[in-house]
Design an enzyme around this catalytic site. Structure first.
Site, PDB file in Angstrom:
ATOM      1  N   CYS A  28     -13.557   9.984   7.411  1.00 64.58           N
ATOM      2  CA  CYS A  28     -12.284   9.124   7.281  1.00 64.58           C
ATOM      3  C   CYS A  28     -11.204   8.292   8.022  1.00 64.58           C
ATOM      4  CB  CYS A  28     -11.868  10.364   6.334  1.00 64.58           C
ATOM      5  SG  CYS A  28     -10.186   9.444   5.165  1.00 64.58           S
ATOM      6  N   ASP A  29     -10.507   7.481   7.499  1.00 63.78           N
ATOM      7  CA  ASP A  29      -9.686   6.907   8.690  1.00 63.78           C
ATOM      8  C   ASP A  29      -8.501   7.422   8.980  1.00 63.78           C
ATOM      9  OD1 ASP A  29      -9.504   5.307   7.100  1.00 63.78           O
ATOM     10  OD2 ASP A  29      -9.766   3.504   7.481  1.00 63.78           O
ATOM     11  N   THR A  30      -7.906   8.261   8.211  1.00 63.59           N
ATOM     12  CA  THR A  30      -6.844   8.401   7.336  1.00 63.59           C
ATOM     13  C   THR A  30      -6.213   9.355   8.000  1.00 63.59           C
ATOM     14  OG1 THR A  30      -6.884   7.343   5.653  1.00 63.59           O
ATOM     15  CG2 THR A  30      -4.700   8.357   5.659  1.00 63.59           C
ATOM     16  N   PHE A  73       0.757  -0.917  -0.316  1.00 64.66           N
ATOM     17  CA  PHE A  73       0.238   0.279   0.298  1.00 64.66           C
ATOM     18  C   PHE A  73       0.944   1.398  -0.313  1.00 64.66           C
ATOM     19  CE2 PHE A  73      -2.817  -3.419   1.643  1.00 64.66           C
ATOM     20  CZ  PHE A  73      -4.111  -3.304   1.428  1.00 64.66           C
ATOM     21  N   CYS A  85      -5.969  15.037   0.406  1.00 66.49           N
ATOM     22  CA  CYS A  85      -7.024  14.680  -0.476  1.00 66.49           C
ATOM     23  C   CYS A  85      -8.217  16.495  -0.466  1.00 66.49           C
ATOM     24  CB  CYS A  85      -8.207  14.230   0.795  1.00 66.49           C
ATOM     25  SG  CYS A  85      -9.265  13.258  -0.280  1.00 66.49           S
ATOM     26  N   GLU A 102      -7.080   3.757  -5.080  1.00 67.82           N
ATOM     27  CA  GLU A 102      -8.340   3.712  -4.803  1.00 67.82           C
ATOM     28  C   GLU A 102      -8.361   5.152  -4.579  1.00 67.82           C
ATOM     29  OE1 GLU A 102      -8.164   1.742  -1.164  1.00 67.82           O
ATOM     30  OE2 GLU A 102      -8.033  -0.213  -1.852  1.00 67.82           O
TER      31      GLU A 102
END
Length: 187
Positions: free
Chosen positions: A37-39, A24, A30, A93
């Protein structure tokens, strides 16, 4: 230079390639701010394409997943070409607000707003419990997935998942995508 939040080796936890080992490459930044969102995008390292590919190639799998954030803001054809030269299949993604770079082998789109693509390999829509919010956003795909939204409350998550399963049973165009990495406890 690209802003990289993380490069790590794990299993794909969602969608069509769930369970496959993958490297990954998580891009920082973004163009949307989704409440679920989990980032964390606040930290990143600036890396050249060569550094990115070198680190990715240190792992045995040859599936590279470009994710984020929103990878279309930074990933380009030169990086895709270098990953291909290193033997990788390149999956991306994206939120669909920008077209992917030429050469991307597999595109997963998880649309929110401002979608500018019309086709992807898999469409993964977040299901919040309200069937009125389900939309393919006019995107054609080889596979259509609904993923129950993780709201951090076990009872609410169970209710959302049950509603998602019921919706899919009534609308068989869709398949269920669970975040298996969260269920199994891996990154």
């Amino acid at each position: 230079m690209k802003r990289i939040n993380d490069i790590f080796y794990s299993l794909q936890g969602e969608g069509h390639n769930s369970g496959m080992p993958a490297v990954f490459i998580r891009f920082a930044g973004c163009n949307l701010r989704c409440p679920f969102c989990d980032t964390d995008f606040s930290s990143y390292t600036e890396m050249t394409d060569r550094q990115i590919v070198s680190q990715a190639a240190s792992y045995p799998a040859r599936l590279a997943v470009l994710t984020g954030g929103e990878p279309t803001l930074q990933a380009d054809e030169a990086l895709i070409d270098m990953l291909h030269e290193a033997g990788f299949t390149v999956a991306m993604e994206s939120n669909g607000t920008n077209p992917p770079p030429h050469g991307t082998d597999w595109l997963t789109c998880s649309p929110k707003s401002g979608v500018r693509i019309s086709h992807c390999d898999e469409l993964k829509c977040i299901f919040d419990g309200d069937p009125q919010h389900v939309s393919d956003h006019g995107i054609t795909a080889s596979y259509y997935y609904l993923q129950p939204c993780d709201v951090g409350d076990p009872q609410r998550n169970a209710d959302i998942t049950a509603a998602c399963v019921a919706y899919i049973k009534e609308h068989p165009k869709w398949r269920l995508s669970l975040q298996t990495h969260k269920l199994a406890g891996f990154k």
